[in-house]
Scaffold this motif. Sequence first.
Motif, PDB file in Angstrom:
ATOM      1  N   TRP A  86      40.228  47.687  47.306  1.00 35.71           N
ATOM      2  CA  TRP A  86      40.436  47.937  45.880  1.00 35.71           C
ATOM      3  C   TRP A  86      41.923  48.064  45.569  1.00 35.71           C
ATOM      4  O   TRP A  86      42.405  47.541  44.556  1.00 35.71           O
ATOM      5  N   ILE A 143      44.703  40.235  50.805  1.00 34.62           N
ATOM      6  CA  ILE A 143      43.399  40.863  50.554  1.00 34.62           C
ATOM      7  C   ILE A 143      42.510  40.768  51.788  1.00 34.62           C
ATOM      8  O   ILE A 143      41.845  41.740  52.167  1.00 34.62           O
ATOM      9  N   GLY A 191      42.782  38.521  40.950  1.00 36.16           N
ATOM     10  CA  GLY A 191      42.222  39.270  42.055  1.00 36.16           C
ATOM     11  C   GLY A 191      40.806  38.827  42.360  1.00 36.16           C
ATOM     12  O   GLY A 191      40.301  37.843  41.814  1.00 36.16           O
ATOM     13  N   LEU A 192      40.139  39.571  43.254  1.00 34.85           N
ATOM     14  CA  LEU A 192      38.763  39.260  43.584  1.00 34.85           C
ATOM     15  C   LEU A 192      37.792  39.728  42.528  1.00 34.85           C
ATOM     16  O   LEU A 192      36.726  39.158  42.348  1.00 34.85           O
ATOM     17  N   ASN A 226      43.535  44.642  45.718  1.00 35.06           N
ATOM     18  CA  ASN A 226      43.174  43.883  44.528  1.00 35.06           C
ATOM     19  C   ASN A 226      43.933  44.374  43.305  1.00 35.06           C
ATOM     20  O   ASN A 226      44.370  43.588  42.455  1.00 35.06           O
ATOM     21  N   LYS A 227      44.119  45.693  43.200  1.00 32.77           N
ATOM     22  CA  LYS A 227      44.850  46.273  42.073  1.00 32.77           C
ATOM     23  C   LYS A 227      46.309  45.834  42.081  1.00 32.77           C
ATOM     24  O   LYS A 227      46.880  45.487  41.039  1.00 32.77           O
ATOM     25  N   THR A 231      47.423  43.133  43.384  1.00 37.71           N
ATOM     26  CA  THR A 231      47.414  41.709  43.051  1.00 37.71           C
ATOM     27  C   THR A 231      47.384  41.480  41.543  1.00 37.71           C
ATOM     28  O   THR A 231      48.152  40.675  40.995  1.00 37.71           O
ATOM     29  N   THR A 232      46.493  42.173  40.856  1.00 35.01           N
ATOM     30  CA  THR A 232      46.383  41.999  39.404  1.00 35.01           C
ATOM     31  C   THR A 232      47.618  42.531  38.683  1.00 35.01           C
ATOM     32  O   THR A 232      48.014  41.986  37.653  1.00 35.01           O
TER      33      THR A 232
END
Length: 299
Positions: A284, A221, A297-298, A287-288, A290-291
């Motif tokens: 974004w 990230i 995520g953040l 982060n997506k 990651t989730t």
Amino acid sequence: MFGLIPFADVVRRSFFQTVDGSFVGISNYVQVIKNDAFNLAAKNTLRFVVTCIPCLLLLSLILALLLQQVLILAEKKKKHRDVTMEQFYRGSAAALKSMYLLPMAIPAASVVVLWKILFDSHGFVNSAIHALSGMSGIGQILNVLSVQEVDWMNTDAAFGILVFSYVWKYLGYDIVLWMAGLSAIPQGIYEAAEMDGAGKWKQAINITLPCIVPTIIIQFILSSSNILNAGFDQIFMLYTSHVYDVADIIDTYVYRQSFMTGTNFGYTTAIGLLKSVIGVVMIWTANKVTTKLGEDGLF
């Protein structure tokens, strides 16, 4: 307030002509997208980052693992009351930490001077190649490898120097992050695996990598957030007009357009906003991903 008001003014300026203050709508953005020089700078920025980030993350992880192993050896020697070897390993670890972190403390201007001393057309590297070429055995090897004197800073080789400079400068920062993740792994897990006959490679695959997944996510990230910030200061002071094709990035292009070849601030603010939008989209996306992988995520 101190951030939002200037940002709002930048947004406003991007829709106006600088000279007469007339409203031009999105024409500045259209001009940016159609401009060949900007597209070249964007391509160079992407190429620079795609080259630097994997090299930086991989090399910093390898060096962090090396540093961790030195610290583990120091702890083992402490348990065996081998004071001499414990001090040796701890001293080695301290020397490695200093070596990794020292480049971060050196000002960018000093780094640029160092690279110019090394890679100038009459610099140390070319002088060494010239001297070695005069030796019979070594000279023949250099000829076979096609190693010859190069005007490093004024040819396509400048791109490699910029990549090396960036990785060398910021290596210590990534090592600190990796060490934070590695130090959180209980050493008892490694000891149990070693007693079961697992070698270093199996320990790295089955213990280290799964345990540092959160650190990998953070690095991913953070790297995505800096994807377009390709180290303006060093690149600006190192590159020349001869290597715009390989070394001109978005930030240096904006600087030239704003202060050297013109004063069309409406056009350059449009470039800055486009860069910011791309950066937000990439954060974004990271982060997506990651989730989706089941990690936090953040946002």
